[in-house]
Design a protein around this motif. Sequence first.
Motif, PDB file in Angstrom:
ATOM      1  N   SER A 592      47.696  45.764  46.725  1.00  0.00           N
ATOM      2  CA  SER A 592      47.609  45.722  45.486  1.00  0.00           C
ATOM      3  C   SER A 592      48.724  45.341  44.511  1.00  0.00           C
ATOM      4  O   SER A 592      48.522  44.524  43.532  1.00  0.00           O
ATOM      5  CB  SER A 592      47.358  47.231  45.032  1.00  0.00           C
ATOM      6  OG  SER A 592      46.089  47.829  45.365  1.00  0.00           O
ATOM      7  N   ALA A 593      49.555  45.645  45.039  1.00  0.00           N
ATOM      8  CA  ALA A 593      50.850  44.980  44.602  1.00  0.00           C
ATOM      9  C   ALA A 593      51.240  43.537  44.698  1.00  0.00           C
ATOM     10  O   ALA A 593      51.641  42.855  43.636  1.00  0.00           O
ATOM     11  CB  ALA A 593      52.372  45.744  45.111  1.00  0.00           C
ATOM     12  N   GLU A 594      50.720  43.020  45.823  1.00  0.00           N
ATOM     13  CA  GLU A 594      50.935  41.665  46.037  1.00  0.00           C
ATOM     14  C   GLU A 594      49.647  40.782  45.275  1.00  0.00           C
ATOM     15  O   GLU A 594      50.095  39.685  44.761  1.00  0.00           O
ATOM     16  CB  GLU A 594      50.670  41.224  47.375  1.00  0.00           C
ATOM     17  CG  GLU A 594      51.738  41.646  48.508  1.00  0.00           C
ATOM     18  CD  GLU A 594      53.209  41.141  48.159  1.00  0.00           C
ATOM     19  OE1 GLU A 594      53.360  40.084  48.047  1.00  0.00           O
ATOM     20  OE2 GLU A 594      54.187  41.778  48.215  1.00  0.00           O
ATOM     21  N   HIS A 595      48.584  41.342  45.068  1.00  0.00           N
ATOM     22  CA  HIS A 595      47.587  40.556  44.515  1.00  0.00           C
ATOM     23  C   HIS A 595      46.949  40.941  43.123  1.00  0.00           C
ATOM     24  O   HIS A 595      46.049  40.430  42.707  1.00  0.00           O
ATOM     25  CB  HIS A 595      46.333  40.501  45.494  1.00  0.00           C
ATOM     26  CG  HIS A 595      46.405  39.954  46.815  1.00  0.00           C
ATOM     27  ND1 HIS A 595      47.018  38.607  47.009  1.00  0.00           N
ATOM     28  CD2 HIS A 595      46.031  40.108  48.302  1.00  0.00           C
ATOM     29  CE1 HIS A 595      47.286  38.170  48.290  1.00  0.00           C
ATOM     30  NE2 HIS A 595      46.419  39.152  49.073  1.00  0.00           N
ATOM     31  N   LYS A 596      47.798  42.169  42.810  1.00  0.00           N
ATOM     32  CA  LYS A 596      47.635  42.567  41.315  1.00  0.00           C
ATOM     33  C   LYS A 596      46.292  43.039  41.216  1.00  0.00           C
ATOM     34  O   LYS A 596      45.356  42.863  40.207  1.00  0.00           O
ATOM     35  CB  LYS A 596      47.742  41.438  40.298  1.00  0.00           C
ATOM     36  CG  LYS A 596      49.064  40.664  40.435  1.00  0.00           C
ATOM     37  CD  LYS A 596      49.995  41.798  39.923  1.00  0.00           C
ATOM     38  CE  LYS A 596      51.646  40.974  39.858  1.00  0.00           C
ATOM     39  NZ  LYS A 596      52.109  40.446  41.136  1.00  0.00           N
ATOM     40  N   TRP A 597      45.702  44.025  42.220  1.00  0.00           N
ATOM     41  CA  TRP A 597      44.493  44.536  42.122  1.00  0.00           C
ATOM     42  C   TRP A 597      44.254  45.584  41.049  1.00  0.00           C
ATOM     43  O   TRP A 597      45.197  46.447  41.023  1.00  0.00           O
ATOM     44  CB  TRP A 597      44.049  45.125  43.375  1.00  0.00           C
ATOM     45  CG  TRP A 597      43.667  44.050  44.676  1.00  0.00           C
ATOM     46  CD1 TRP A 597      43.644  42.821  44.410  1.00  0.00           C
ATOM     47  CD2 TRP A 597      43.722  44.435  45.922  1.00  0.00           C
ATOM     48  NE1 TRP A 597      43.259  42.275  45.719  1.00  0.00           N
ATOM     49  CE2 TRP A 597      43.502  42.981  46.656  1.00  0.00           C
ATOM     50  CE3 TRP A 597      43.731  45.317  46.678  1.00  0.00           C
ATOM     51  CZ2 TRP A 597      43.389  43.037  47.863  1.00  0.00           C
ATOM     52  CZ3 TRP A 597      43.541  45.354  48.084  1.00  0.00           C
ATOM     53  CH2 TRP A 597      43.322  44.320  48.912  1.00  0.00           C
ATOM     54  N   ASP A 598      43.113  45.725  40.483  1.00  0.00           N
ATOM     55  CA  ASP A 598      43.029  47.056  39.489  1.00  0.00           C
ATOM     56  C   ASP A 598      42.064  47.978  40.237  1.00  0.00           C
ATOM     57  O   ASP A 598      42.014  47.898  41.656  1.00  0.00           O
ATOM     58  CB  ASP A 598      41.873  46.364  38.399  1.00  0.00           C
ATOM     59  CG  ASP A 598      40.572  45.809  38.698  1.00  0.00           C
ATOM     60  OD1 ASP A 598      40.274  46.313  39.903  1.00  0.00           O
ATOM     61  OD2 ASP A 598      39.890  45.371  38.123  1.00  0.00           O
ATOM     62  N   GLN A 602      40.439  48.314  44.301  1.00  0.00           N
ATOM     63  CA  GLN A 602      41.054  49.313  45.170  1.00  0.00           C
ATOM     64  C   GLN A 602      39.890  50.174  45.758  1.00  0.00           C
ATOM     65  O   GLN A 602      40.022  50.321  46.988  1.00  0.00           O
ATOM     66  CB  GLN A 602      42.218  50.015  44.657  1.00  0.00           C
ATOM     67  CG  GLN A 602      43.294  49.185  44.239  1.00  0.00           C
ATOM     68  CD  GLN A 602      44.575  50.011  43.379  1.00  0.00           C
ATOM     69  OE1 GLN A 602      44.711  51.254  43.908  1.00  0.00           O
ATOM     70  NE2 GLN A 602      45.099  49.481  42.519  1.00  0.00           N
TER      71      GLN A 602
END
Length: 630
Positions: A592-598, A602
Amino acid sequence: MAASIRLRRLGAVAAVAGGACFTVLGNPPMASSDRGGPGPTMTAIKQKISDPLTAVPSREVQESALIESSAANPLDVLVVGGGATGCGVALDAATRGLRVGLVEREDFSSGTSSRSTKLIHGGVRYLEKAVFNLDYGQLKLVFHALEERKQVIDNAPHLCNALPCMTPCFSWFEVIYYWMGLKMYDLVAGRRLLHLSRYYSAQESVGLFPTLTRKGKDQSLKGAVVYYDGQMNDSRLNVALACTAALAGATVLNHAEVISFLRDEGGGRIIGARIRNNLSGKEFDTYAKVVVNAAGPFCDSLRKMADKEAKPMICPSSGVHVVLPDYYSPEGMGLIVPKTKDGRVVFMLPWLGRTVAGTTDSNTSITMLPEPHEDEIEFILDAISDYLNIKVRRVDVLSAWSGIRPLAMDPRAKNTESISRDHVVYEDFPGLVTITGGKWTTYRSMAEDAVDAAIKSGKLTPANKCLTYDLQLVGADGWDPASFTVLAQQYMRMKRSHGGKVVPGVMDTAVAKHLSHAYGTFAERVATIAQNENLGKRLAHGYPILEAEVAYCARYEYCESVVDFIARRSRLAFLDTDAARRAVPRVIEILSAEHKWDKSRQKQEMQKAQEFLETFKSSRNAQFHDGKHT
């Protein structure tokens, strides 16, 4: 009488093999100039692949390159399928100076290529068939596979190794039969021999394999013959192929699906494909002079997309494997039984700190996520229990999976009942070249044949001949088995505790060896992330897989989902399904931190990971009646 006939045939084919082997040994190794030469192209490619600062182009750059192709400026080759063969085709074509694209519906190695036996082998069983059928064609297949076996190991030594395999003998006839057969295997290997096979007494055999029983089917152990084949980390080898192809100039994109083909105005030739990015939903056209269908078990669905009347080429076969604790087999020694009581082959092999046992070979339907049946798991446990002195328990199964072998039928063959373990290259629709069948060991030569066919089909003009014969993959250049010591001596594992405090930890030998073998000379990049970004904690208790690997794979190996990591970048799902399940929440946090997932993405990733792991029948998530394996 039957036994004496078998031995006579063995001797006859040994003479043939000896003559053929003399030819192999008598000729010098093929010069690099014969396969394209060590010219500037080869030198530049090797430098880029081995550069410690190199990085694959981003996913966005790769997608843009596919979109930018046009009818007036098409790619030379578009490969559909990101398994071993497809990535091998992309690498081969790119190193010949062709413009290449590759798309894969799921992830690199998401299908058959990650669910193999993990062996790189010449085919002992095929050699036996050559003996009994006096079939020189089968013998040539073994010659070829043994040559490719050595090259696979040499081109990715951090991911592959020679493995001694023990064949127990419970009669003196078996001792003579297997000793002669495996000596012929050595002979056929010639200069590509890994190590010589040899006989061990019963006492020595038990010393080498402590869990081996001394009492067989109403007979006592007479000894064992040990021979050598190769072993690999299959999906990481596949990912290395994809990354090497990208560095060599190929445009590779996972999670991108072909939904239809593009045709020329007359409708007579395929000139590209309509592609959907399965992560964003975006659709676009990619044009190419030739499309190579390397979709494995799914190649018929692509052929029917081009021609609804296309005859099937695939006869799918299911191969089930189970993973057991390490104490079932000693480190560095496998056990292979060529013929069980019902005539099947079973084996137990040490793999990544655990024991993998298998396999089955039965008809199956083609699905995205094949599942092992409980009776298949029971068969494997029952078969290996005959050769072990310990209790074989269903509750010991850490993971169990099924893979689909795409056994090929050549549509041009007059005898449609002939199913081949060899590969088939076929262009049954203009502009669409299909490559299928074969096995992991020969992926490189399969790719070479497919590219040759694509060049002919599209009248392409490559800059040089095939260069992949001795082209090392990413992480291989300069690697040696002692490379892990650099990691152990020069790096720390900085771990963030539950309270947020950063705690230093040593880069222990188990972790250092794991990183060195998984990433080769690029392992220092992972160690740097573990040290500088406080991601040095293990993802799962009892396994040397670090949090830093998730970040590294997201940045440098096109890891786009949780399943991409737990199944293909690491092997946690295959090694221990329950450990993988426990690791999923932390993997989601890092990705999530690497790909900016909402939050929605997730939640979706959690659901997909759970669904995927449900198909791996560990003792916890399987519904079974334990029977005698309690």
